[in-house]
Scaffold this active site. Structure first.
Site, short mmCIF file in Angstrom:
data_model
loop_
_atom_site.label_atom_id
_atom_site.label_comp_id
_atom_site.label_asym_id
_atom_site.label_seq_id
_atom_site.Cartn_x
_atom_site.Cartn_y
_atom_site.Cartn_z
CD GLU A 42 -2.44 1.45 2.68
OE1 GLU A 42 -2.71 2.61 3.07
OE2 GLU A 42 -2.66 0.44 3.38
NE ARG A 46 -0.36 8.53 5.65
CZ ARG A 46 -0.24 7.81 6.77
NH1 ARG A 46 0.92 7.80 7.42
NH2 ARG A 46 -1.25 7.10 7.23
CB THR A 70 -3.72 8.50 2.84
OG1 THR A 70 -2.72 7.65 3.42
CG2 THR A 70 -3.97 9.64 3.83
CE LYS A 130 -5.81 2.16 7.34
NZ LYS A 130 -5.21 3.25 6.53
#
Length: 209
Positions: A42, A46, A70, A130
């Site tokens: 993953e 960011r 994210t 998640k």
């Protein structure tokens, strides 16, 4: 490459959660993780380079299953898919984000932190969630406690999970994989410490549900 959610779950054990700011690190990073036996990773949205890094990793190791995490906006969904993301991960869910994720056509792991959020996510159409931030939200004891009333909901806990903690999470019946940043930390990536990353990847690959 288009994969199903079940393909993703079967291929994953400990998923490296990566934050990469230098595109030049993408190819050697992908090769190091693959050499250690990991096929699912993953990237996180960011850094400004995240999309380019994902594309470069896919180019270097086309058989790897690489997702973008994210994810917070519909625009990020579209951008990640254009970059070649095989799956999407979000830290949580919002009314605006849900339809974009469902319409993506690729596996999605939306973030939840409570039983109520998990129930709402499943009602919206998501199948594997998640659990984030795992340790701060109650960790293994919390997941164990909700396995009884919510036995059909599967989780990928992520957040402050260490190498030592991962096997205990994976032993839970409602956990299908875990996310871990310890496999390839920012410091390791910046230093080009590919040998350590490969060794960490091998340790993670040996952990199975």
């Amino acid at each position: 490459m288009t994969i199903t959610l079940e393909t993703l779950v079967r291929a994953a054990s400990v998923i490296p959660v990566l934050t990469v700011s230098d595109v030049a690190k993408a190819a050697p990073l992908a090769r190091a993780l693959k050499a250690g036996g990991l096929s699912v990773v993953e990237m996180t949205m960011r850094t400004p380079a995240a999309l380019d890094v994902l594309s470069a990793m896919k180019a270097a190791e086309p058989d790897m299953i690489i997702g973008m995490g994210t994810i917070r906006t519909p625009e990020q969904v579209a951008d990640s898919m254009a970059a070649g993301a095989d799956f999407l991960v979000s830290p949580g869910l919002s009314p605006q984000l849900v339809p974009a994720l469902l319409a993506s056509g690729i596996p999605v792991l939306p973030g939840v932190a409570t039983a109520g959020e998990a129930m709402s996510a499943v009602e919206a159409g998501f199948e594997v969630l998640k659990f984030f931030p795992a340790e701060q939200a109650g960790g293994r004891p919390y997941l164990k406690s909700i396995a009884g009333p919510l036995p059909d909901i599967r989780f990928c806990p992520t957040g402050s999970i260490t190498r030592e903690m991962a096997p205990d999470y994976l032993a839970l019946p409602n956990v299908v994989c875990v996310g871990g940043s310890w496999i390839a930390t920012g410091a390791m990536i910046d230093a080009g410490d590919w040998d350590t990353i490969t060794a960490n990847a091998a340790a993670a690959a040996a952990m199975k549900t």
